[in-house]
Design a protein around this motif. Sequence first.
Motif, PDB file in Angstrom:
ATOM      1  N   THR A   1       0.810  -1.218   0.000  1.00  0.00           N
ATOM      2  CA  THR A   1       0.000   0.000   0.000  1.00  0.00           C
ATOM      3  C   THR A   1       0.845   1.271   0.000  1.00  0.00           C
ATOM      4  OG1 THR A   1      -0.075  -0.247   2.377  1.00  0.00           O
ATOM      5  CG2 THR A   1      -2.006  -1.005   1.134  1.00  0.00           C
ATOM      6  N   ASP A   2       2.176   1.127   0.105  1.00  0.00           N
ATOM      7  CA  ASP A   2       3.024   2.337   0.087  1.00  0.00           C
ATOM      8  C   ASP A   2       2.883   3.026  -1.260  1.00  0.00           C
ATOM      9  OD1 ASP A   2       3.901   1.788   2.578  1.00  0.00           O
ATOM     10  OD2 ASP A   2       5.962   1.262   2.018  1.00  0.00           O
ATOM     11  N   PHE A   3       2.706   4.361  -1.160  1.00  0.00           N
ATOM     12  CA  PHE A   3       2.611   5.131  -2.403  1.00  0.00           C
ATOM     13  C   PHE A   3       3.972   5.116  -3.104  1.00  0.00           C
ATOM     14  CE2 PHE A   3       3.099   9.248  -4.587  1.00  0.00           C
ATOM     15  CZ  PHE A   3       2.153   9.031  -5.562  1.00  0.00           C
ATOM     16  N   PHE A   4       3.950   4.935  -4.407  1.00  0.00           N
ATOM     17  CA  PHE A   4       5.213   4.726  -5.103  1.00  0.00           C
ATOM     18  C   PHE A   4       5.067   5.234  -6.534  1.00  0.00           C
ATOM     19  CE2 PHE A   4       8.256   1.518  -7.014  1.00  0.00           C
ATOM     20  CZ  PHE A   4       9.360   2.180  -6.556  1.00  0.00           C
ATOM     21  N   GLU A   5       5.525   6.446  -6.739  1.00  0.00           N
ATOM     22  CA  GLU A   5       5.283   7.053  -8.042  1.00  0.00           C
ATOM     23  C   GLU A   5       6.489   6.976  -8.978  1.00  0.00           C
ATOM     24  OE1 GLU A   5       3.956  11.073  -7.718  1.00  0.00           O
ATOM     25  OE2 GLU A   5       2.965  11.025  -9.650  1.00  0.00           O
TER      26      GLU A   5
END
Length: 586
Positions: A59-63
């Motif tokens: 669920t870690d945001f990772f752009e």
Amino acid sequence: MGTLFIFLWCELLSGQTAMVNVQSRNLTSLNGKWNVLVDPGDIGGWKKFWIEPKPQKKTDFFEYSFDGAPELNVPGDFNSQMCELSFYEGSVWYRKLFNVSPKKDTRLFLYFGAVNYIADVYLNGEKLGSHEGGFTPFQFEITGKVKEGNNSLIVKVDNRRLENGIPGRGYDWLNYGGITRDVSIIETADTYIDDYSIQLKKGSLNNVLGWIQLEGGHAEQNIKVKIPELHIVYKTRTNDKGIAKVEFSAPFKLWSPDSPKLYKVTIESETDSVTDSIGFRCIEVQGNKVLLNKKPIFLKAVNIHEENPMKKARAYSAEDARLLLNSAKELGCNLVRLAHYPHNENTIKEAEKMGLMVWSEIPIYQHIQFSDSLVPQKMETMLKEMIRRDKNRAAVIVWSLSNETYSGTPNRNNALIGLTQKCRTMDSTRLINHVTNTQSYVNNVFNVWDTLYKYSDLICINEYIGWYDPWQGKPSETKWKVAFPDKPIFISEFGGEALYGNKNVPTDEAASWSEEYQEQIYKNQIEMFGTIPNLCGVCPWILFDYKSLGRMQPVYQKGYNRKGLLSDKGEKKKAWYIMNEYFKQK
Ligand code: GCB
């Protein structure tokens, strides 16, 4: 140990962290493919996960991710490797994953041959440091920071021009950005030979005067300097600061363009040993002459930018160097002016092997903001980095400190006079020059003056008569008024533009961009050279046509400065033959 000697050593090394001299070191190359993120909006700086490992949870945001990102070759400029970066000036983030197995009692350093222009370096998420300056080497110690096994190295490169940068905002070459030279890991002993200077003493043909610097806990050691071919084994001992003076004489066969002799020189301490190929020669000015090994020499030179015309890219390899230098040799040169910044080490070493003298310069060029408080320090750092790298190279005969800075600019004289004095204390054995175009040409009288010439070994003049300025009389009748009339004069630039193949068109107008027009400039210039008092050499601008954003004439230039004697494909223009003939006669 003499106080003068200690002073010279201190001037060169002061303010530096350990900087391993990389000659003959055990290097682990980090060259090859690196992943890159192009960052035109400069967001990488605040999205700090760019420098951290992957997110841990789903669920870690990772752009952004280096995994799967495009790859670029290192060494290499980024502009020539991705067409969307052709003229790019901004940030690009590079990442390299690598493996090491650090050994006990050894130290590791991360070495960059050059990064243009600012580099911010991170190892496993931790910032190692930054470096400013696009053409000189730098390194960081990574002992204890590098892990056994996998490591991640990230370098943010920014080649944006800075108002107080060196060079500043305006210059006439392509601003190739990126990790443009080798990246390596250097392994050394715990106490290692950090640096050394082994060259002839100023004015001598057989006396070596130099020093050795150890770095590490075991400062006092017995040292041997060996030159097997001459049966030399010179013994000395480092003091409690790790420094030893080196002073001995030997019947050297001297380095010269006709005989580019190099000796294998080994330096051994109790804990370390390095081997280098070193030449010995003496360069000096006496009266109005330049003497190499005590004999007058005429400097048959050519200007070169660090660009491989065939690849249309920043040059960096030994192969690139040979392409450029063989062309200079073919023209008949004995000297290359490496304009306008220190070129890569391969170029210096190849030149040394093939008997070409080298003029090396720092990019203090035209629009420098001398009154900016940060500029003096930047100039000095760049100078130190250039001298540190090449001080043992016999081919290098000139340190050139500035090109066409404007004589009316505030603080310019003080800054450059101060820099000249520093340079002499760092290395008094080579010629030190400033190149200026502080001049007037009226009624066929050439008037040359500049305070900087007082501090320069040669009077170096850039002039473009016949191109930017029309002739004002017969070239053979030019009169000269030169401040400091007793010094040798070197024409460091002259020439004009022509598009290769543009022949048999009206020759009497510059706007024709014809080979004949350029040829005529060279014929006239050569006639004029005959009128110059104390002429010690000439250096056409330039060997190959080269890329420059300022050169956008839509028919003939198309992004190239066309003053080359050779086209960007290596074709000989008519002027090439004129220059070649002149050098044959000299
Ligand atoms: C100069 C500069 C050089 C330029 C050249 C030119 O005086 O020193 O860097 O590229 O003129 O082509 O105008």
